[in-house]
Design an enzyme around this catalytic site. Structure first.
Site, PDB file in Angstrom:
ATOM      1  N   SER A 110     -50.301  18.271 -19.439  1.00 23.97           N
ATOM      2  CA  SER A 110     -49.662  19.331 -20.203  1.00 23.97           C
ATOM      3  C   SER A 110     -48.816  20.211 -19.276  1.00 23.97           C
ATOM      4  O   SER A 110     -47.962  19.706 -18.546  1.00 23.97           O
ATOM      5  CB  SER A 110     -50.722  20.137 -20.958  1.00 23.97           C
ATOM      6  OG  SER A 110     -50.133  21.027 -21.873  1.00 23.97           O
ATOM      7  N   ASP A 154     -49.716  13.558 -30.445  1.00 27.41           N
ATOM      8  CA  ASP A 154     -49.529  14.858 -29.796  1.00 27.41           C
ATOM      9  C   ASP A 154     -48.519  15.690 -30.573  1.00 27.41           C
ATOM     10  O   ASP A 154     -47.334  15.335 -30.651  1.00 27.41           O
ATOM     11  CB  ASP A 154     -49.052  14.642 -28.355  1.00 27.41           C
ATOM     12  CG  ASP A 154     -49.106  15.907 -27.527  1.00 27.41           C
ATOM     13  OD1 ASP A 154     -49.166  17.003 -28.106  1.00 27.41           O
ATOM     14  OD2 ASP A 154     -49.094  15.793 -26.286  1.00 27.41           O
ATOM     15  N   HIS A 196     -40.820   5.968   0.406  1.00 28.79           N
ATOM     16  CA  HIS A 196     -41.103   4.959  -0.622  1.00 28.79           C
ATOM     17  C   HIS A 196     -40.052   3.850  -0.633  1.00 28.79           C
ATOM     18  O   HIS A 196     -39.911   3.138  -1.636  1.00 28.79           O
ATOM     19  CB  HIS A 196     -41.179   5.620  -1.993  1.00 28.79           C
ATOM     20  CG  HIS A 196     -42.247   6.659  -2.086  1.00 28.79           C
ATOM     21  ND1 HIS A 196     -43.580   6.348  -2.259  1.00 28.79           N
ATOM     22  CD2 HIS A 196     -42.186   8.020  -2.005  1.00 28.79           C
ATOM     23  CE1 HIS A 196     -44.286   7.478  -2.294  1.00 28.79           C
ATOM     24  NE2 HIS A 196     -43.470   8.489  -2.140  1.00 28.79           N
TER      25      HIS A 196
END
Length: 470
Positions: free
Chosen positions: A248, A323, A419
């Site tokens: 959230s 949701d 990465h």
């Protein structure tokens, strides 16, 4: 036997005494780690400037210039007005700024972070105490007090699984959990990765539970900064083994952490949003629109989407299909018919893919992913995926071929980030519309998973997964 019973009773009383002292009055707890307790850049941590921040009074750096409305209509451009014009403009804006400040520090803060309200904390105190005891007794949790650069004390709980990492080695990874606006680590989102077998570090927002301060974005970022430093420099987890999990409104601090520390291993966003403004406008009166927008931009600028695009590592978005909290659709709909098309997680996915794979997300790619996002069940999603005959092997081969070709062209691998090949990737140029659709669907499915549950329902352990990595 009487002696044994007496010892057990004494231990139980001592435990109650400690709980009463440290649960109800966390201020008496000694400080375990400060934001400046960093021994050096080479101590297994990050070389990012957040680790060597010296402007403690101002707090850590926030990505805010692009979203504060500097180029908004009605505001003069920099250098385009005289000093008198700028002064008059500031005087005209003063009433609006005062109203925005009052709203933000009263009703606004309670609406955005209801968990910081004293009455809610008092009402939840028995549950928080039970949750804390469960973490300590069942999972051997270690509570610690951290001090952020603004002086706020941050209440944390660490569950270490490195001694027994499990068959898949999950315990060797640390999941730092960022709670929602009414969530506490004692009874929050950390239960999913904890039950899944990972090492877990939970913390409470400023003003929540045992943490001090007020939960404004700057204070939240300061707290997140010291939590990450604690994980890297005191708990000694390699940055590559740290996963940030935000639920959230916790998506703000989660994306801030990965933006500020790009060497962190992965990011999982659960039931979060791209920007707070659309959600705020949904619940506030239409006549307050100007004041609401200004208040959010100046005091609660939770620009999750912008921060997400600044992280180069693996990302997984969990979209909850029932949701209605992070949805801008009609909130009066019945629960069984929540419109996934209005879920703000859709905007997060589109922004992420458009940033990372701009060539793939042109025209056909953008259109097909937008249509795919309308699927509100796993069956519809799979049927849509099969309809366009997406070959995972072919898409993987295309992405790996592009990465290998770029590696050959760039002899200096130092320009690569932690990465690998940095984004954006230009893969997809020259593909036919059909192949572009297939690759766009493949990437969308790798970055977003549907979970058929509501916003506040606890995430099942099997639904918590580490993001896909090429």
């Amino acid at each position: 036997m009487c002696v044994v019973c007496f010892v057990k009773a004494l231990v139980h009383v001592f435990k109650i005494y400690l709980t009463a002292n440290y649960t109800y009055n966390f201020r008496s707890w000694p400080v375990d780690f400060r934001w400046d307790d960093v021994r050096g850049i080479g101590a297994g941590g990050s070389s990012h400037r957040a680790l060597t921040c010296t402007a403690a009074a101002a707090g850590v750096w926030l990505l805010q210039d692009a979203a504060l409305g500097e180029d908004a209509p009605g505001r003069p451009l920099r250098g385009a007005c005289s000093q008198i014009q700028c002064l008059l403009q500031q005087i005209r804006e003063l009433p609006g700024q005062l109203a925005s400040y009052v709203l933000a520090h009263s009703l606004g803060r309670w609406l955005v972070y209801p968990g910081s309200m004293f009455l809610m904390t008092q009402a939840l105190l028995p549950l928080l105490q039970q949750g804390q005891e469960r973490l300590v007794e069942r999972y051997r949790g270690r509570r610690a007090k951290l001090v952020a650069c603004d002086g706020n004390e941050i209440d944390t709980m660490f569950m270490d699984r490195r001694q027994d990492p499990g068959s898949e080695g999950r315990g060797l990874r640390l999941v730092i959990c960022c709670e929602g606006n009414a969530g506490f680590y004692e009874m929050g989102c950390l239960s999913a990765p904890l039950e899944a077998g990972y090492s877990v570090l939970g913390w409470n927002h400023p003003g929540f539970g045992g943490s001090t301060g007020e939960p404004f974005p700057q204070h939240d970022a300061n707290a997140m900064d010291v939590v990450v430093k604690y994980a890297l420099h005191r708990l000694h987890f390699p940055a590559a083994d740290v996963v940030i999990y935000g639920w959230s409104i916790g998506g703000f601090t989660a994306t801030w952490a990965t933006m500020t520390y790009p060497e962190l291993g992965a990011l999982v966003l659960d039931a979060t949003f791209d920007d707070l403004v659309p959600l705020a406008l949904k619940v506030m009166p239409q006549s307050w629109k100007g004041l609401v927008v200004r208040t959010v931009r100046e005091h609660f600028n939770l620009n999750v989407g912008e921060q997400l695009c600044s992280y180069p590592g693996p990302v997984l978005l969990l979209r909850r299909t029932l949701d209605d909290v992070v949805s801008t659709s009609d909130h009066l709909r019945p629960l069984s018919s929540v419109d996934v098309e209005g879920n703000r997680g859709n905007e997060l996915l589109l922004r992420l893919l458009q940033h990372r794979y701009p060539a793939v997300m042109e025209r056909e790619g953008l259109a097909i992913v937008t249509r795919w996002l309308r699927a509100d069940s796993l069956a519809q999603e799979s049927a849509f995926y099969a309809r366009y005959r997406v070959s995972d092997k072919r898409c993987l081969a295309l992405l790996r071929s592009y990465r290998a070709r770029c590696k050959e062209e760039q002899e200096n691998e130092e320009v690569w980030g932690p990465h690998g090949l940095p984004f954006p990737w230009l893969v997809g140029q020259g593909l036919s519309p059909r192949r572009r659709r297939q690759l766009a669907l493949f990437l969308a499915r790798k970055h977003l998973r549907n979970v058929e549950t509501t916003h506040c329902s606890p995430l099942e352990p099997e639904d918590f997964q580490v993001p896909w990595r090429l």
